[in-house]
Write a protein that holds these residues in place. Sequence first.
Motif, PDB file in Angstrom:
ATOM      1  N   ASN A  39       0.860  14.393  -1.498  1.00  0.00           N
ATOM      2  CA  ASN A  39       2.164  14.949  -1.160  1.00  0.00           C
ATOM      3  C   ASN A  39       2.731  14.318   0.111  1.00  0.00           C
ATOM      4  O   ASN A  39       3.904  13.926   0.165  1.00  0.00           O
ATOM      5  N   GLU A  40       1.901  14.188   1.144  1.00  0.00           N
ATOM      6  CA  GLU A  40       2.364  13.633   2.415  1.00  0.00           C
ATOM      7  C   GLU A  40       2.757  12.158   2.283  1.00  0.00           C
ATOM      8  O   GLU A  40       3.766  11.721   2.828  1.00  0.00           O
ATOM      9  N   VAL A  41       1.939  11.397   1.570  1.00  0.00           N
ATOM     10  CA  VAL A  41       2.251   9.984   1.363  1.00  0.00           C
ATOM     11  C   VAL A  41       3.537   9.835   0.561  1.00  0.00           C
ATOM     12  O   VAL A  41       4.403   9.013   0.896  1.00  0.00           O
ATOM     13  N   GLU A  42       3.685  10.634  -0.497  1.00  0.00           N
ATOM     14  CA  GLU A  42       4.860  10.540  -1.351  1.00  0.00           C
ATOM     15  C   GLU A  42       6.142  10.886  -0.592  1.00  0.00           C
ATOM     16  O   GLU A  42       7.172  10.219  -0.753  1.00  0.00           O
ATOM     17  N   LYS A  43       6.119  11.917   0.222  1.00  0.00           N
ATOM     18  CA  LYS A  43       7.315  12.314   0.969  1.00  0.00           C
ATOM     19  C   LYS A  43       7.755  11.222   1.928  1.00  0.00           C
ATOM     20  O   LYS A  43       8.944  10.883   2.007  1.00  0.00           O
ATOM     21  N   LEU A  44       6.807  10.675   2.679  1.00  0.00           N
ATOM     22  CA  LEU A  44       7.141   9.653   3.660  1.00  0.00           C
ATOM     23  C   LEU A  44       7.539   8.349   2.976  1.00  0.00           C
ATOM     24  O   LEU A  44       8.527   7.704   3.361  1.00  0.00           O
ATOM     25  N   GLY A  45       6.791   7.939   1.952  1.00  0.00           N
ATOM     26  CA  GLY A  45       7.100   6.699   1.250  1.00  0.00           C
ATOM     27  C   GLY A  45       8.458   6.743   0.569  1.00  0.00           C
ATOM     28  O   GLY A  45       9.219   5.762   0.601  1.00  0.00           O
ATOM     29  N   TYR A 175      -0.553   4.199   7.418  1.00  0.00           N
ATOM     30  CA  TYR A 175       0.660   4.315   6.611  1.00  0.00           C
ATOM     31  C   TYR A 175       1.821   4.815   7.467  1.00  0.00           C
ATOM     32  O   TYR A 175       2.937   4.276   7.406  1.00  0.00           O
ATOM     33  N   ILE A 176       1.559   5.835   8.270  1.00  0.00           N
ATOM     34  CA  ILE A 176       2.580   6.379   9.162  1.00  0.00           C
ATOM     35  C   ILE A 176       3.027   5.329  10.166  1.00  0.00           C
ATOM     36  O   ILE A 176       4.222   5.160  10.435  1.00  0.00           O
ATOM     37  N   ASP A 177       2.069   4.627  10.731  1.00  0.00           N
ATOM     38  CA  ASP A 177       2.368   3.612  11.738  1.00  0.00           C
ATOM     39  C   ASP A 177       3.314   2.547  11.182  1.00  0.00           C
ATOM     40  O   ASP A 177       4.334   2.206  11.791  1.00  0.00           O
ATOM     41  N   ILE A 178       2.981   2.012  10.010  1.00  0.00           N
ATOM     42  CA  ILE A 178       3.824   0.983   9.394  1.00  0.00           C
ATOM     43  C   ILE A 178       5.213   1.532   9.085  1.00  0.00           C
ATOM     44  O   ILE A 178       6.237   0.893   9.388  1.00  0.00           O
ATOM     45  N   ALA A 179       5.267   2.723   8.488  1.00  0.00           N
ATOM     46  CA  ALA A 179       6.551   3.331   8.141  1.00  0.00           C
ATOM     47  C   ALA A 179       7.407   3.561   9.388  1.00  0.00           C
ATOM     48  O   ALA A 179       8.623   3.302   9.389  1.00  0.00           O
ATOM     49  N   HIS A 180       6.777   4.043  10.442  1.00  0.00           N
ATOM     50  CA  HIS A 180       7.490   4.320  11.696  1.00  0.00           C
ATOM     51  C   HIS A 180       8.064   3.029  12.285  1.00  0.00           C
ATOM     52  O   HIS A 180       9.217   2.998  12.736  1.00  0.00           O
TER      53      HIS A 180
END
Length: 233
Positions: A39-45, A175-180
Amino acid sequence: MKFLTRGLLALIFTLFFQTQLVAEYLYKDEIVHRPAFTNEVEKLGSELYQKTGIRLLLIMLRELPNGKSMLEYERELLSKFKEPTILLTFAEMNKEVDIETNDTSLYKYFNRKQVLSPVASPVQAFIMALFYSSSWDQFNELRKDYGGTILPLLGQKAKSEQLIGKYAGSMYNGYIDIAHQIATSKGVVLENDPGDANQEAIFYVKLFFYGFILYAIVMFIRRKIYRMRHKNE
């Protein structure tokens, strides 16, 4: 260092929510199998793709298939995507983590070397440079190599029943780091980015911890010098 504990902190709040959804950005998961993680990966991605047009996929493999190398596997998968795509891939049995893109221009939006650094903090990098460099150039290179958001956490010891949590936390961290970084480069704000909450407190805890290590090293060296000077007395 900035994102080191972010993945674990964010997952704690959703650990017990069994949200079912079709995974798109957690492209393959052979390890974790936890709805909260998905869920967390899907929301951010999903938000990152909607706001930047860049697809960031997380892949959690038990083992690389058919004796392929990590790069071969990633390039084969990337050939299926026409839009700008970034893969963050983990293979447990191969003990490999990698980041690959289908367009090298995507690297300008995030720092691949920093994300994959085995060192979390500048203090730790300085200490490692002090002990392991053999030249001034190598010292400068090592002291600047820090900020890793995956390997420092992934390299920590864990009991067998804690391995899944460690894998999920460390890869979500990256994943968060790259997205940010992509969002910052594109000038957009991600509502599903856990943000900088608690980072100041974490910084001071780490500062105290590494300061204590540095103090212990200095005292050890002083004790060695003292014993050498008084050896024959």
